[in-house]
Design an enzyme around this catalytic site. Structure first.
Site, PDB file in Angstrom:
ATOM      1  CG  HIS A  12     -22.080   9.157   7.475  1.00  0.00           C
ATOM      2  ND1 HIS A  12     -21.772   9.871   8.562  1.00  0.00           N
ATOM      3  CD2 HIS A  12     -23.278   8.541   7.810  1.00  0.00           C
ATOM      4  CE1 HIS A  12     -22.839   9.511   9.601  1.00  0.00           C
ATOM      5  NE2 HIS A  12     -23.670   8.626   9.074  1.00  0.00           N
ATOM      6  CE1 TYR A 137     -17.332  24.796   0.612  1.00  0.00           C
ATOM      7  CE2 TYR A 137     -16.918  25.180  -1.553  1.00  0.00           C
ATOM      8  CZ  TYR A 137     -17.373  24.205  -0.425  1.00  0.00           C
ATOM      9  OH  TYR A 137     -17.304  22.699  -0.739  1.00  0.00           O
ATOM     10  NE  ARG A 251     -21.529  27.991 -11.741  1.00  0.00           N
ATOM     11  CZ  ARG A 251     -21.221  29.244 -12.433  1.00  0.00           C
ATOM     12  NH1 ARG A 251     -20.754  29.489 -13.638  1.00  0.00           N
ATOM     13  NH2 ARG A 251     -21.333  30.267 -11.459  1.00  0.00           N
TER      14      ARG A 251
HETATM   15  O1  GFB Z   1     -25.169  26.027  -8.525  1.00  0.00           O
HETATM   16  P1  GFB Z   1     -24.938  27.431  -7.816  1.00  0.00           P
HETATM   17  O2  GFB Z   1     -25.734  27.983  -6.793  1.00  0.00           O
HETATM   18  O3  GFB Z   1     -23.641  27.936  -7.704  1.00  0.00           O
HETATM   19  O4  GFB Z   1     -25.246  28.491  -9.190  1.00  0.00           O
HETATM   20  P2  GFB Z   1     -21.976  28.313  -8.443  1.00  0.00           P
HETATM   21  C1  GFB Z   1     -24.813  28.190 -10.574  1.00  0.00           C
HETATM   22  C2  GFB Z   1     -25.735  29.597 -11.416  1.00  0.00           C
HETATM   23  O5  GFB Z   1     -26.937  28.893 -11.560  1.00  0.00           O
HETATM   24  C3  GFB Z   1     -25.443  30.740 -11.141  1.00  0.00           C
HETATM   25  C4  GFB Z   1     -27.696  30.092 -11.346  1.00  0.00           C
HETATM   26  O6  GFB Z   1     -25.280  31.282 -12.126  1.00  0.00           O
HETATM   27  C5  GFB Z   1     -27.001  30.944 -10.508  1.00  0.00           C
HETATM   28  O7  GFB Z   1     -27.274  32.238 -10.488  1.00  0.00           O
HETATM   29  N1  GFB Z   1     -28.940  29.690 -10.928  1.00  0.00           N
HETATM   30  C6  GFB Z   1     -30.322  30.053 -11.668  1.00  0.00           C
HETATM   31  C7  GFB Z   1     -29.480  29.262  -9.897  1.00  0.00           C
HETATM   32  N2  GFB Z   1     -31.407  29.586 -10.894  1.00  0.00           N
HETATM   33  C8  GFB Z   1     -30.818  29.105  -9.802  1.00  0.00           C
HETATM   34  C9  GFB Z   1     -31.575  28.640  -8.585  1.00  0.00           C
HETATM   35  O8  GFB Z   1     -32.771  28.488  -8.600  1.00  0.00           O
HETATM   36  N3  GFB Z   1     -30.696  28.381  -7.523  1.00  0.00           N
HETATM   37  C10 GFB Z   1     -29.484  28.358  -7.790  1.00  0.00           C
HETATM   38  N4  GFB Z   1     -28.779  28.073  -6.741  1.00  0.00           N
HETATM   39  N5  GFB Z   1     -28.709  28.851  -8.742  1.00  0.00           N
HETATM   40  C11 GFB Z   1     -21.288  27.335  -6.078  1.00  0.00           C
HETATM   41  C12 GFB Z   1     -20.359  27.829  -5.021  1.00  0.00           C
HETATM   42  O9  GFB Z   1     -21.140  28.220  -7.257  1.00  0.00           O
HETATM   43  O10 GFB Z   1     -20.686  26.216  -6.575  1.00  0.00           O
HETATM   44  C13 GFB Z   1     -19.791  27.134  -4.149  1.00  0.00           C
HETATM   45  O11 GFB Z   1     -21.051  29.144  -4.556  1.00  0.00           O
HETATM   46  C14 GFB Z   1     -19.369  25.707  -4.608  1.00  0.00           C
HETATM   47  O12 GFB Z   1     -18.700  27.502  -3.378  1.00  0.00           O
HETATM   48  C15 GFB Z   1     -20.223  25.047  -5.668  1.00  0.00           C
HETATM   49  O13 GFB Z   1     -17.928  25.878  -5.292  1.00  0.00           O
HETATM   50  C16 GFB Z   1     -19.908  23.882  -6.403  1.00  0.00           C
HETATM   51  O14 GFB Z   1     -21.831  27.119  -9.329  1.00  0.00           O
HETATM   52  O15 GFB Z   1     -22.173  29.854  -8.754  1.00  0.00           O
END
Ligand code: GFB
Length: 352
Positions: A12, A137, A251
């Protein structure tokens, strides 16, 4: 669901669980059972059983999970598979044992093959290899779907599963090492703007209140050079923000209050017989990371430019859910990306 029903919201305090609490309270549900992970470690079967024995929940929203962005998934692989399998198995087994009327199990669209046809329909599950950056995951979340399904089939339970797309909103994780892309971008552009306008006090307040990352949380000093050096390690300068990967992946983003509304709606109105093995929840709309970055940059009003660090992974090239099944159940997302982003940014500025 009776307004006095005993409803346990597992997880929560997280992004999803806290939105469910807000939604249930707004709808007048008065008997919510809440436990922090310190109070109840869902990885420990005996503790979970003792909780069910004592509290006897009638409905459960299973939103507890170890989650994170692409690098967190790719780094803490053992924790992501172990914690998530145990949490699901323990809660689902206890729900069966103690006669819970209904469970709503939350998964993620990362359960689909990495190169699945787009938009992804529910029947594409297990038709190809998973995305390597989040396979641990995904395997845990697929196990949870199958647990629900086979408990229903063998024991006649009513456990439903939903697969939301990438989520965002208030109470998200803004830690730049472990967060998902959307909160990371909001924070990076915001800090870059503060640096450009020389608002050092505001940067110091931000970093003190919320760690930037796990590895680098302390500042050597509070002078401009020290702060600049620290932020540079996260790709933040006064003229430029560096993002991960190529910016080309796309996405789909769903605002958290829309997800909570969908979950309560499904819990109130549908059984697993009507839903099937699981149902996608999303907007059905996708945006590239590059375009998302430009929208956030404008909302935050950062005037510099965007660069990409190709040494960081892209992950799945494209990820957009087919939402026709949930639309047929009479639910649709309401919050546009622009509105959701503005709400999230406002929340971030006043809470972090
Ligand atoms: O949201 P994100 O970390 O996860 O990354 P996923 C989405 C995309 O954004 C990737 C890019 O192509 C990253 O390389 N990106 C660009 C960044 N800049 C950044 C940054 O500063 N931080 C992050 N975090 N990303 C996750 C899964 O996948 O999605 C989990 O790993 C889960 O298991 C979740 O399903 C919903 O969309 O790639």
């Amino acid at each position: 669901m009776d307004k006095k029903a005993r409803i346990y919201i597992a997880g929560h305090r997280g992004l999803v669980g806290s939105a469910l609490v807000r939604r249930l309270q707004a709808e007048g549900y008065a008997n919510l059972l809440l436990r922090t992970s310190k109070e109840l470690d869902l990885r420990r079967q005996a503790d979970v059983e003792a909780f069910f024995e004592k509290e006897r929940p009638e409905y459960i929203f299973l939103a507890a999970a170890k989650v994170g962005g692409i690098i967190a998934n790719n780094t803490y692989k053992a924790e992501f598979i172990y914690d998530n399998i145990l949490i699901a198995a323990n809660v689902i087994q206890s729900a069966y044992k103690y006669g819970v009327r209904k469970v709503l199990n939350l998964g993620s669209t990362c359960i689909y093959p990495s190169l699945a046809l787009q938009p992804m329909r529910e029947e594409y599950l297990l038709t190809g290899s998973l995305e390597p950056t989040n396979e641990p995951y995904a395997i845990a979340k697929i196990s949870a779907i199958k647990l629900c399904r086979y408990y229903n089939e063998q024991y006649g339970t009513n456990f439903i599963s939903v697969m939301p797309t990438n989520l965002y909103g208030i109470n998200d994780n803004f830690n730049l090492e472990t967060s998902h892309v959307l909160p990371a971008l909001i924070r990076k552009f915001h800090l870059a703007k503060l640096l450009a306008t020389n608002e050092l006090e505001a940067i110091i307040k931000d970093i003190r209140k919320y760690p930037l990352g796990f590895g680098l949380t302390n500042r050597d000093g509070e002078d401009k050079d020290s702060i600049k050096n620290l932020l540079m390690q996260y790709g933040i300068t006064e003229k430029k923000v560096t993002l991960w990967g190529s910016g080309n992946p796309s996405r789909e983003f769903l605002y958290i209050d829309d997800l909570a509304e969908a979950c309560v709606f499904l819990m109130e109105n549908y059984s697993y017989k009507e839903i099937g093995e699981f149902v996608n929840i999303g907007t059905g709309e996708e945006v590239t990371i590059k375009n998302l970055a430009n929208i956030i940059k404008d909302i935050v009003r950062f005037n510099g430019y965007i660069a990409f660090d190709s040494t960081k992974p892209d992950g799945t090239p494209r990820k957009v859910a087919d939402v026709s099944r949930i639309k047929a159940l009479r639910w649709e997302a309401k919050t546009t990306l622009e509105v959701g982003l503005r709400k999230t940014y406002e929340w971030y500025v006043s809470n972090v």
